[in-house]
Design a protein around this motif. Structure first.
Motif, PDB file in Angstrom:
ATOM      1  N   GLN A  80       0.763  -1.190  -0.130  1.00  0.00           N
ATOM      2  CA  GLN A  80      -0.138   0.029  -0.113  1.00  0.00           C
ATOM      3  C   GLN A  80       0.768   1.122  -0.052  1.00  0.00           C
ATOM      4  O   GLN A  80       1.921   1.245   0.716  1.00  0.00           O
ATOM      5  CB  GLN A  80      -0.915   0.057   1.100  1.00  0.00           C
ATOM      6  N   SER A  81       0.418   2.202  -0.848  1.00  0.00           N
ATOM      7  CA  SER A  81       1.193   3.475  -0.964  1.00  0.00           C
ATOM      8  C   SER A  81       0.794   4.471   0.066  1.00  0.00           C
ATOM      9  O   SER A  81      -0.030   4.544   0.623  1.00  0.00           O
ATOM     10  CB  SER A  81       1.146   4.025  -2.441  1.00  0.00           C
ATOM     11  N   TYR A  82       1.888   4.971   0.602  1.00  0.00           N
ATOM     12  CA  TYR A  82       1.739   6.112   1.629  1.00  0.00           C
ATOM     13  C   TYR A  82       2.924   7.261   1.300  1.00  0.00           C
ATOM     14  O   TYR A  82       3.926   7.047   0.797  1.00  0.00           O
ATOM     15  CB  TYR A  82       2.487   5.407   2.907  1.00  0.00           C
ATOM     16  N   LEU A  83       2.332   8.517   1.409  1.00  0.00           N
ATOM     17  CA  LEU A  83       3.289   9.544   1.224  1.00  0.00           C
ATOM     18  C   LEU A  83       3.686  10.167   2.595  1.00  0.00           C
ATOM     19  O   LEU A  83       2.709  10.711   3.195  1.00  0.00           O
ATOM     20  CB  LEU A  83       2.386  10.674   0.425  1.00  0.00           C
ATOM     21  N   LEU A  84       4.912  10.361   2.736  1.00  0.00           N
ATOM     22  CA  LEU A  84       5.508  10.696   4.181  1.00  0.00           C
ATOM     23  C   LEU A  84       6.246  11.863   3.983  1.00  0.00           C
ATOM     24  O   LEU A  84       7.157  11.864   2.924  1.00  0.00           O
ATOM     25  CB  LEU A  84       6.325   9.449   4.812  1.00  0.00           C
ATOM     26  N   ALA A  85       6.094  12.679   5.156  1.00  0.00           N
ATOM     27  CA  ALA A  85       7.097  13.931   5.336  1.00  0.00           C
ATOM     28  C   ALA A  85       8.256  13.282   5.721  1.00  0.00           C
ATOM     29  O   ALA A  85       8.352  12.600   6.645  1.00  0.00           O
ATOM     30  CB  ALA A  85       6.360  14.880   6.015  1.00  0.00           C
ATOM     31  N   CYS A  86       9.355  13.952   5.374  1.00  0.00           N
ATOM     32  CA  CYS A  86      10.608  13.638   5.868  1.00  0.00           C
ATOM     33  C   CYS A  86      11.479  14.837   6.009  1.00  0.00           C
ATOM     34  O   CYS A  86      11.774  15.474   5.147  1.00  0.00           O
ATOM     35  CB  CYS A  86      11.180  12.446   4.901  1.00  0.00           C
TER      36      CYS A  86
END
Length: 113
Positions: free
Chosen positions: A11-17
């Motif tokens: 499953q795709s996740y867009l994470l702040a880094c």
């Protein structure tokens, strides 16, 4: 802050880094994905939320074991350090016991009975 798209349990996740922390984040994603995949592949747990909880607990146990070993190492003599290091089989046994207890507590619908 940079954003990175990752895959966890397909499953795709867009994470702040934070800048410069991409490698650490990707390492953490790999650990979580591996832990969740191993639990899913046992065939005993199918619900994604239960898999995530078990993976989080397993990772927390690993961190606690490392912290305990580090604390013991700080106070032990060199020969005692080797004897007190956590064993892999003990961790696997804890995981099996944890899975059994969680399965007993949760019904087939994934709710506490």
């Amino acid at each position: 802050m940079k954003q990175i798209e990752v895959q966890i349990l397909q499953q795709s996740y867009l994470l702040a880094c934070p800048e410069g922390q991409e490698a650490r984040l990707l390492d953490a994603v790999e650990r979580v994905d591996t832990a969740m995949t191993q639990i899913r592949d046992t065939g005993k747990v199918r619900a994604r939320d239960r898999i995530a909880v078990l993976a989080a607990l397993n990772l927390a146990f690993e961190v606690a074991d490392r912290e305990t070993a580090a604390a013991q190492a700080a106070h032990a003599q060199p020969a005692e350090v080797l004897a007190s290091a956590p064993q892999e089989s003990a961790g696997e046994e804890r995981l099996s016991q944890l899975l059994l207890r969680l399965d007993e507590a949760l019904g087939d619908d994934g709710r506490v009975s």
